[in-house]
Design a protein around this motif. Structure first.
Motif, PDB file in Angstrom:
ATOM      1  N   THR A  19       0.735  -1.267  -0.005  1.00 24.51           N
ATOM      2  CA  THR A  19       0.239  -0.270   0.164  1.00 24.51           C
ATOM      3  C   THR A  19       0.944   1.331   0.038  1.00 24.51           C
ATOM      4  O   THR A  19       0.331   2.415  -0.412  1.00 24.51           O
ATOM      5  CB  THR A  19      -0.863   0.012   1.157  1.00 24.51           C
ATOM      6  N   ARG A  69      -1.260   1.455 -11.692  1.00 25.86           N
ATOM      7  CA  ARG A  69      -2.822   1.416 -11.783  1.00 25.86           C
ATOM      8  C   ARG A  69      -3.130   1.666 -10.090  1.00 25.86           C
ATOM      9  O   ARG A  69      -3.926   2.585  -9.801  1.00 25.86           O
ATOM     10  CB  ARG A  69      -3.364  -0.018 -12.073  1.00 25.86           C
ATOM     11  N   TYR A  70      -2.181   1.074  -9.298  1.00 22.91           N
ATOM     12  CA  TYR A  70      -2.515   1.407  -7.821  1.00 22.91           C
ATOM     13  C   TYR A  70      -2.213   2.810  -7.595  1.00 22.91           C
ATOM     14  O   TYR A  70      -2.941   3.448  -6.837  1.00 22.91           O
ATOM     15  CB  TYR A  70      -1.835   0.570  -6.774  1.00 22.91           C
ATOM     16  N   GLN A  71      -1.174   3.234  -7.971  1.00 22.65           N
ATOM     17  CA  GLN A  71      -1.092   4.735  -7.915  1.00 22.65           C
ATOM     18  C   GLN A  71      -1.984   5.576  -8.350  1.00 22.65           C
ATOM     19  O   GLN A  71      -2.546   6.658  -7.540  1.00 22.65           O
ATOM     20  CB  GLN A  71       0.373   5.124  -8.502  1.00 22.65           C
ATOM     21  N   SER A 129      -5.329   4.846  -8.945  1.00 20.85           N
ATOM     22  CA  SER A 129      -6.482   4.667  -8.439  1.00 20.85           C
ATOM     23  C   SER A 129      -6.764   5.058  -6.952  1.00 20.85           C
ATOM     24  O   SER A 129      -7.786   5.309  -6.556  1.00 20.85           O
ATOM     25  CB  SER A 129      -7.053   3.179  -8.784  1.00 20.85           C
ATOM     26  N   TYR A 130      -5.369   4.870  -6.168  1.00 17.01           N
ATOM     27  CA  TYR A 130      -5.832   4.690  -4.748  1.00 17.01           C
ATOM     28  C   TYR A 130      -4.846   5.995  -4.125  1.00 17.01           C
ATOM     29  O   TYR A 130      -5.277   6.409  -3.022  1.00 17.01           O
ATOM     30  CB  TYR A 130      -5.509   3.758  -4.160  1.00 17.01           C
ATOM     31  N   GLU A 131      -3.966   6.416  -5.075  1.00 21.12           N
ATOM     32  CA  GLU A 131      -2.908   7.715  -4.551  1.00 21.12           C
ATOM     33  C   GLU A 131      -3.520   9.073  -4.955  1.00 21.12           C
ATOM     34  O   GLU A 131      -3.624   9.975  -4.481  1.00 21.12           O
ATOM     35  CB  GLU A 131      -1.712   7.239  -4.460  1.00 21.12           C
ATOM     36  N   PRO A 158      -7.996  10.351  -5.324  1.00 18.88           N
ATOM     37  CA  PRO A 158      -8.784  11.175  -4.073  1.00 18.88           C
ATOM     38  C   PRO A 158      -8.233  12.456  -4.168  1.00 18.88           C
ATOM     39  O   PRO A 158      -9.145  13.676  -3.968  1.00 18.88           O
ATOM     40  CB  PRO A 158      -8.180  10.410  -2.917  1.00 18.88           C
TER      41      PRO A 158
END
Length: 150
Positions: free
Chosen positions: A12, A91-93, A95-97, A100
């Motif tokens: 995470t 993608r994680y960066q 979509s989740y970082e 928002p």
């Protein structure tokens, strides 16, 4: 991190994802190189074996390619796994970082527009025209006889 197993909680944070990607690259890229080397050597070996009695012309070369194709594919698949890990990180960066933060910026911009511009014009106030403007008179007669739904 090298002594313990990776868990989703480890992935995470950006720093730990970078460490994970570097570790996986260090593990997988030598495997890719070894598989490709082995596949090339095996292709050369079966290419030298030549034809077997009863082969049609060119059948030995086709058989050699058919036999070694899975080794080359295995190397490509392992290399693709490294690319998939890179894609996961991106993608994680996003979509989740970053998402928002972008949404918060859009909310703030919307609030600023509301405060600066007041309210939106009401529907049917007549401030904007919805009728299409006439563009070119030379095509008007072509569509005169057409009716919708007829």
């Amino acid at each position: 991190m090298s002594a313990e197993k990776w868990t989703p909680e480890h992935l995470t944070s950006p720093a730990s994802r970078a460490i994970h990607l570097d570790q996986r690259r260090a593990q997988l890229l030598p495997i890719v190189d070894d598989l490709r080397r082995l596949a090339r050597e095996m292709a050369a070996l079966v290419g030298e074996l030549g034809s077997i009695e009863g082969d049609l012309p060119g059948q030995a070369a086709l058989r050699a390619r058919h036999v070694t194709k899975p080794l080359f594919k295995a190397a490509d698949d392992v290399e693709a796994a490294v690319g998939d890990l890179v894609a996961f990180n991106a993608r994680y960066q996003r979509s989740y970082e970053e998402l928002p933060e972008k949404r918060a910026e859009k909310r703030e911009a919307k609030e600023r527009r509301k405060k600066a511009g007041g309210s939106r014009p009401e529907i049917g106030s007549g401030s904007t025209s919805t009728a299409p403007a006439k563009t070119d008179a030379k095509f008007d007669d072509v569509f005169d006889g057409l009716r919708r739904g007829a």
